[in-house]
Design a protein around this motif. Structure first.
Motif, PDB file in Angstrom:
ATOM      1  N   HIS A 183       0.866  -1.187   0.000  1.00 20.49           N
ATOM      2  CA  HIS A 183       0.000   0.000   0.000  1.00 20.49           C
ATOM      3  C   HIS A 183       0.902   1.235   0.000  1.00 20.49           C
ATOM      4  N   CYS A 189      -6.194  -0.403   5.823  1.00 18.89           N
ATOM      5  CA  CYS A 189      -7.025  -0.429   4.618  1.00 18.89           C
ATOM      6  C   CYS A 189      -8.311  -1.231   4.813  1.00 18.89           C
ATOM      7  N   GLY A 197     -11.824   3.001  -3.203  1.00 20.03           N
ATOM      8  CA  GLY A 197     -10.897   1.928  -3.531  1.00 20.03           C
ATOM      9  C   GLY A 197     -11.482   0.572  -3.217  1.00 20.03           C
ATOM     10  N   THR A 198     -10.620  -0.324  -2.748  1.00 15.76           N
ATOM     11  CA  THR A 198     -10.989  -1.711  -2.468  1.00 15.76           C
ATOM     12  C   THR A 198     -10.663  -2.031  -1.026  1.00 15.76           C
ATOM     13  N   ILE A 247      -4.707  -2.187  -2.027  1.00 16.23           N
ATOM     14  CA  ILE A 247      -3.668  -1.160  -2.022  1.00 16.23           C
ATOM     15  C   ILE A 247      -4.192   0.189  -2.492  1.00 16.23           C
ATOM     16  N   ASP A 248      -5.442   0.232  -2.943  1.00 15.96           N
ATOM     17  CA  ASP A 248      -6.039   1.487  -3.388  1.00 15.96           C
ATOM     18  C   ASP A 248      -7.080   2.013  -2.396  1.00 15.96           C
ATOM     19  N   TYR A 249      -7.069   1.481  -1.170  1.00  9.42           N
ATOM     20  CA  TYR A 249      -8.026   1.927  -0.151  1.00  9.42           C
ATOM     21  C   TYR A 249      -7.549   3.235   0.476  1.00  9.42           C
ATOM     22  N   ASN A 288     -11.764   9.161   1.835  1.00  8.81           N
ATOM     23  CA  ASN A 288     -11.989  10.378   1.048  1.00  8.81           C
ATOM     24  C   ASN A 288     -13.015  11.306   1.680  1.00  8.81           C
TER      25      ASN A 288
END
Length: 462
Positions: free
Chosen positions: A96, A106, A378-379, A383-385, A388
């Motif tokens: 991440h 995450c 993200g997921t 790694i895209d968490y 926001n």
């Protein structure tokens, strides 16, 4: 909103910066289960600054030192006790982009900690407890993610813990004794075209935690492979055997088996003499998990026998299936709708998740609801968490939980008392619950060879 709900919103917003600062600090200081001392110490300081006297989970006589704490907020009027949880642990996911020492929040547990702090701060505001009956137990709990099984098994052998999951361990330590019902909020990611601020399903799978160790014999991989027994091959064959069982798992049981091979500790020119595997057996019920796990262990054992290897099976209680009380769900749904509007709330009374949470162990013995709050992108576990919208993820979470407490404990706690009276738990007591899950414990060399190479096979705990 009612006047009481407007007061709750005002009380949480008065502590907005405290909550948002906590979200960022906890995000930047991730640690995995039973090691979350940075988060523990940070939150202890914040709670004590608010005037709370805390009980430390690691200070209970006869039990090991672990992170986590709890405190009771007494309304001053007799009534039920509700537990509200905030989880402390992160995941080990080193790739991440914002990982710290290979760990990242995450799954959003850091936001739970920040939201629970917001609940605690709001309950200190003037008028916060007016008209309420009962007690509110705020619990900062470690180790929800069922990971690093070998590390936790070592803690168990050392006497630090008795169970892998934090809430189960807290139940074992008596921290939920006297609690009548419970809630918690988990962060979620709204999908495209699904602008829901709050959501909830009926329940989710339970799981058994498994550690599998294939034992072979090392030798020169090129010059003398006939003198070795390849533990890696035995492990690969075992996993293939379990995969071939999948069509025998009935859909109604929602069985899941998803192993990860932990790698070998030798050079490429050596026949590997050991291969460790970690996995779960997940399922819709404790009975289904126990039943299908026997098939899994049989397949793993048969593979060892085929290669001439040994296999150690280590089964531990993981998490029990999480089943939400429907009347309690409906009350929570109404509270969420009061906060954000019915069009931004989705409660699904026929929805079942194949993931697992130790909140399921709590719902085995008392009515409870774990609902979800948006504010991340993200997921989950990916790694895209990223967070926001911390206002939704933390502040809305705190407000919704306080709305629930208000709905339960107003009017002489009539709503809470009705839910408690009508609830039919899976187990009549915490003691009975532990007796059931302890049946899962297994430590066994499943294949034992005599001096002539004949094998004795035993892969069951009965």
């Amino acid at each position: 909103m009612t006047e009481r709900q407007e007061l709750i919103v005002k009380n949480v917003d008065a502590n907005k910066q405290l909550v948002l600062d906590a979200e960022r600090w906890l995000w930047a200081h991730p640690q995995t289960g039973y090691t979350e001392w940075e988060a523990h110490n940070y939150l202890v300081e914040k709670y004590e600054a608010l005037g709370y006297k805390l009980n430390m989970a690691g200070d209970i006589p006869g039990f090991g030192k672990i992170p986590g704490f709890w405190t009771d907020v007494d309304t001053g009027k007799e009534g039920p006790t509700i537990a509200i949880f905030g989880e402390l642990d992160a995941l080990d996911i080193a790739n991440h982009p914002e990982s710290v020492n290979g760990m990242t929040h995450c799954c959003g547990h850091h936001a739970q900690g920040a939201a629970l702090l917001g609940v605690a701060a709001a309950l200190k505001q003037p008028g916060a407890l007016d008209g309420l009956c009962g007690k509110i137990r705020l619990i900062a709990v470690p180790a929800e993610e069922m990971i690093q099984l070998a590390f936790r098994e070592n803690l168990r052998k050392e006497g630090v813990i008795s169970y892998m999951g934090g809430k189960v361990e807290f139940m074992h330590r008596g921290i939920l004794d006297g609690v009548d019902l419970s809630i918690m909020v988990h962060g979620t990611i709204a999908g495209e075209g699904e602008p829901y601020d709050f959501s909830c399903g009926y329940g989710s799978n339970g799981c058994m935690a498994k550690t599998i160790r294939y034992k072979g014999k090392s030798s020169h991989a090129g010059g003398a492979p006939h003198l070795g027994v390849n533990a890696q091959y035995a492990a690969m064959l075992g996993l293939q055997a379990v995969n071939d069982l999948r069509e025998t798992f009935q859909e109604k049981d929602t069985i899941r088996f998803h192993p990860i091979m932990m790698g070998v500790n030798c050079a490429v020119n050596i026949i590997p003499d050991e291969m460790k595997i970690e996995s779960y057996v997940r399922g819709h019920s404790i009975e289904a998990i126990k039943r299908e796990n026997k098939k899994v262990n049989r397949a793993l054992t048969g593979a060892a026998l085929a290669i001439g290897a040994g296999v150690e099976l280590c089964d531990r209680p993981g998490y029990s299936p999480e089943i939400h009380d429907v009347p309690f769900m409906k009350l929570v749904q109404k509270c969420c709708e009061d906060l954000v509007g019915a069009d931004r709330v989705r409660f699904m009374y026929d929805s079942w998740s194949t993931g697992s949470s130790d909140f399921g162990d709590v719902t085995c013995v008392m009515p409870g609801v774990q609902f979800h709050c948006s504010g991340a992108i993200g997921t989950g576990h990916g790694i895209d968490y990223f967070v926001n919208n911390p206002n939704k993820l933390c502040l809305n979470s705190a407000k919704a939980q306080l709305f629930v407490v208000d709905a339960l404990f107003s009017n002489g706690a009539a709503a809470a008392k009705e839910i408690i009276a009508n609830y039919k738990p899976q187990f009549p007591s915490i003691k009975a619950y532990f007796e059931s899950i302890n049946d899962m414990i297994l430590d066994k060399d499943a294949v034992v060879y005599d001096e002539n190479g004949n094998a004795t096979v035993d892969f069951q705990n009965i």
